[in-house]
Motif scaffolding. Structure first.
Motif, PDB file in Angstrom:
ATOM      1  N   TYR A  27      40.554 -12.398 -26.171  1.00  0.00           N
ATOM      2  CA  TYR A  27      41.383 -12.625 -24.983  1.00  0.00           C
ATOM      3  C   TYR A  27      40.840 -13.790 -24.167  1.00  0.00           C
ATOM      4  N   PHE A  28      39.514 -13.942 -24.150  1.00  0.00           N
ATOM      5  CA  PHE A  28      38.880 -14.974 -23.337  1.00  0.00           C
ATOM      6  C   PHE A  28      38.612 -16.265 -24.099  1.00  0.00           C
ATOM      7  N   TYR A  29      38.919 -16.293 -25.376  1.00  0.00           N
ATOM      8  CA  TYR A  29      38.587 -17.477 -26.170  1.00  0.00           C
ATOM      9  C   TYR A  29      39.598 -18.597 -25.934  1.00  0.00           C
ATOM     10  N   ASP A  30      39.071 -19.751 -25.678  1.00  0.00           N
ATOM     11  CA  ASP A  30      39.866 -20.970 -25.546  1.00  0.00           C
ATOM     12  C   ASP A  30      38.971 -22.093 -26.048  1.00  0.00           C
ATOM     13  N   GLU A  31      39.371 -22.734 -27.111  1.00  0.00           N
ATOM     14  CA  GLU A  31      38.533 -23.760 -27.731  1.00  0.00           C
ATOM     15  C   GLU A  31      38.160 -24.879 -26.761  1.00  0.00           C
ATOM     16  N   ARG A  32      39.046 -25.197 -25.826  1.00  0.00           N
ATOM     17  CA  ARG A  32      38.769 -26.288 -24.875  1.00  0.00           C
ATOM     18  C   ARG A  32      37.602 -25.973 -23.951  1.00  0.00           C
ATOM     19  N   THR A  33      37.371 -24.689 -23.696  1.00  0.00           N
ATOM     20  CA  THR A  33      36.299 -24.305 -22.767  1.00  0.00           C
ATOM     21  C   THR A  33      35.227 -23.447 -23.456  1.00  0.00           C
ATOM     22  N   ALA A  34      35.155 -23.557 -24.769  1.00  0.00           N
ATOM     23  CA  ALA A  34      34.250 -22.691 -25.537  1.00  0.00           C
ATOM     24  C   ALA A  34      32.789 -22.850 -25.124  1.00  0.00           C
ATOM     25  N   ALA A  35      32.338 -24.075 -24.895  1.00  0.00           N
ATOM     26  CA  ALA A  35      30.922 -24.288 -24.554  1.00  0.00           C
ATOM     27  C   ALA A  35      30.572 -23.626 -23.221  1.00  0.00           C
ATOM     28  N   ARG A  36      31.445 -23.781 -22.223  1.00  0.00           N
ATOM     29  CA  ARG A  36      31.190 -23.163 -20.918  1.00  0.00           C
ATOM     30  C   ARG A  36      31.212 -21.647 -21.026  1.00  0.00           C
ATOM     31  N   ARG A  37      32.171 -21.122 -21.750  1.00  0.00           N
ATOM     32  CA  ARG A  37      32.262 -19.667 -21.883  1.00  0.00           C
ATOM     33  C   ARG A  37      31.114 -19.104 -22.694  1.00  0.00           C
ATOM     34  N   ASP A  38      30.680 -19.826 -23.712  1.00  0.00           N
ATOM     35  CA  ASP A  38      29.530 -19.361 -24.498  1.00  0.00           C
ATOM     36  C   ASP A  38      28.274 -19.308 -23.632  1.00  0.00           C
ATOM     37  N   ALA A  39      28.097 -20.304 -22.769  1.00  0.00           N
ATOM     38  CA  ALA A  39      26.936 -20.312 -21.866  1.00  0.00           C
ATOM     39  C   ALA A  39      27.023 -19.151 -20.879  1.00  0.00           C
ATOM     40  N   LEU A  40      28.193 -18.907 -20.361  1.00  0.00           N
ATOM     41  CA  LEU A  40      28.401 -17.792 -19.438  1.00  0.00           C
ATOM     42  C   LEU A  40      28.148 -16.457 -20.142  1.00  0.00           C
ATOM     43  N   HIS A  41      28.642 -16.339 -21.341  1.00  0.00           N
ATOM     44  CA  HIS A  41      28.451 -15.123 -22.137  1.00  0.00           C
ATOM     45  C   HIS A  41      26.956 -14.897 -22.420  1.00  0.00           C
ATOM     46  N   LYS A  42      26.252 -15.945 -22.782  1.00  0.00           N
ATOM     47  CA  LYS A  42      24.808 -15.844 -23.038  1.00  0.00           C
ATOM     48  C   LYS A  42      24.085 -15.389 -21.767  1.00  0.00           C
ATOM     49  N   ASN A  43      24.471 -15.949 -20.629  1.00  0.00           N
ATOM     50  CA  ASN A  43      23.897 -15.538 -19.342  1.00  0.00           C
ATOM     51  C   ASN A  43      24.112 -14.042 -19.126  1.00  0.00           C
ATOM     52  N   ASN A  44      25.335 -13.565 -19.340  1.00  0.00           N
ATOM     53  CA  ASN A  44      25.647 -12.151 -19.116  1.00  0.00           C
ATOM     54  C   ASN A  44      24.805 -11.245 -20.011  1.00  0.00           C
ATOM     55  N   ILE A  45      24.623 -11.639 -21.255  1.00  0.00           N
ATOM     56  CA  ILE A  45      23.792 -10.856 -22.174  1.00  0.00           C
ATOM     57  C   ILE A  45      22.368 -10.785 -21.644  1.00  0.00           C
ATOM     58  N   GLU A  46      21.832 -11.913 -21.212  1.00  0.00           N
ATOM     59  CA  GLU A  46      20.447 -11.942 -20.728  1.00  0.00           C
ATOM     60  C   GLU A  46      20.269 -11.137 -19.445  1.00  0.00           C
ATOM     61  N   VAL A  47      21.223 -11.226 -18.538  1.00  0.00           N
ATOM     62  CA  VAL A  47      21.136 -10.463 -17.288  1.00  0.00           C
ATOM     63  C   VAL A  47      21.220  -8.970 -17.588  1.00  0.00           C
ATOM     64  N   PHE A  48      22.169  -8.567 -18.407  1.00  0.00           N
ATOM     65  CA  PHE A  48      22.284  -7.150 -18.770  1.00  0.00           C
ATOM     66  C   PHE A  48      21.036  -6.662 -19.482  1.00  0.00           C
ATOM     67  N   TRP A  49      20.494  -7.480 -20.376  1.00  0.00           N
ATOM     68  CA  TRP A  49      19.299  -7.095 -21.117  1.00  0.00           C
ATOM     69  C   TRP A  49      18.156  -6.783 -20.144  1.00  0.00           C
ATOM     70  N   ASP A  50      17.990  -7.675 -19.166  1.00  0.00           N
ATOM     71  CA  ASP A  50      16.934  -7.465 -18.161  1.00  0.00           C
ATOM     72  C   ASP A  50      17.220  -6.242 -17.292  1.00  0.00           C
ATOM     73  N   LEU A  51      18.472  -6.055 -16.872  1.00  0.00           N
ATOM     74  CA  LEU A  51      18.825  -4.879 -16.072  1.00  0.00           C
ATOM     75  C   LEU A  51      18.557  -3.583 -16.839  1.00  0.00           C
ATOM     76  N   LEU A  52      18.898  -3.588 -18.092  1.00  0.00           N
ATOM     77  CA  LEU A  52      18.666  -2.399 -18.918  1.00  0.00           C
ATOM     78  C   LEU A  52      17.186  -2.140 -19.151  1.00  0.00           C
ATOM     79  N   LYS A  53      16.405  -3.195 -19.143  1.00  0.00           N
ATOM     80  CA  LYS A  53      14.950  -3.049 -19.294  1.00  0.00           C
ATOM     81  C   LYS A  53      14.286  -2.672 -17.973  1.00  0.00           C
ATOM     82  N   GLY A  54      15.071  -2.686 -16.890  1.00  0.00           N
ATOM     83  CA  GLY A  54      14.520  -2.336 -15.581  1.00  0.00           C
ATOM     84  C   GLY A  54      13.830  -3.484 -14.886  1.00  0.00           C
ATOM     85  N   ARG A  55      14.172  -4.686 -15.283  1.00  0.00           N
ATOM     86  CA  ARG A  55      13.558  -5.873 -14.648  1.00  0.00           C
ATOM     87  C   ARG A  55      14.387  -6.378 -13.498  1.00  0.00           C
TER      88      ARG A  55
END
Length: 129
Positions: free
Chosen positions: A101-129
């Motif tokens: 639903y969120f995929y758009d080739e024109r903005t893929a790089a920005r969305r991939d960076a945002l997605h990577k950020n979300n994974i890292e933030v969640f990972w830290d939250l789940l680890k209790g950091r």
């Protein structure tokens, strides 16, 4: 409630991935639980208001944002419990494959960076950091 209005505060606008910020303390499980009650509830949603923004957010995008956040949160929690690494988590979920639903080739790089950020933030939250 009688108008089907939901006010969600400061979230990402139409067809954008939500951005989870590292610098803001949040009780994300509560947010996810509350959004889940709204999305899965019996009340029909017809309007989503982003409170102080003039950008719009459709009910469909709100529901897709919830599905994305819930899938990441629960999936990353399961990965941590299974002894997986953050590097494995970064490669587990793809916008194009898992959240088209969120995929758009024109903005893929920005969305991939945002997605990577979300994974890292969640990972830290789940680890209790």
């Amino acid at each position: 409630p009688e108008e089907g209005l939901v006010a969600v505060g400061d979230v990402s606008p139409e067809r954008w991935l939500p951005r989870i910020r590292k610098d803001i303390a949040t009780d994300f499980p509560s947010t996810l639980q509350n959004w889940g009650r709204i999305v899965d509830g019996s009340r029909k949603i017809t309007h989503v208001n982003m409170a102080h923004s003039d950008m719009y957010l459709t009910v469909e995008t709100f529901q897709q944002q919830f599905a994305y956040l819930q899938a990441l949160w629960l999936g990353l929690k399961e990965m941590q419990e299974g002894g997986r690494t953050l590097d494995e988590a970064r490669t587990r979920y793809s916008i194009k494959e898992d959240f088209p639903y969120f995929y758009d080739e024109r903005t893929a790089a920005r969305r991939d960076a945002l997605h990577k950020n979300n994974i890292e933030v969640f990972w830290d939250l789940l680890k209790g950091r």
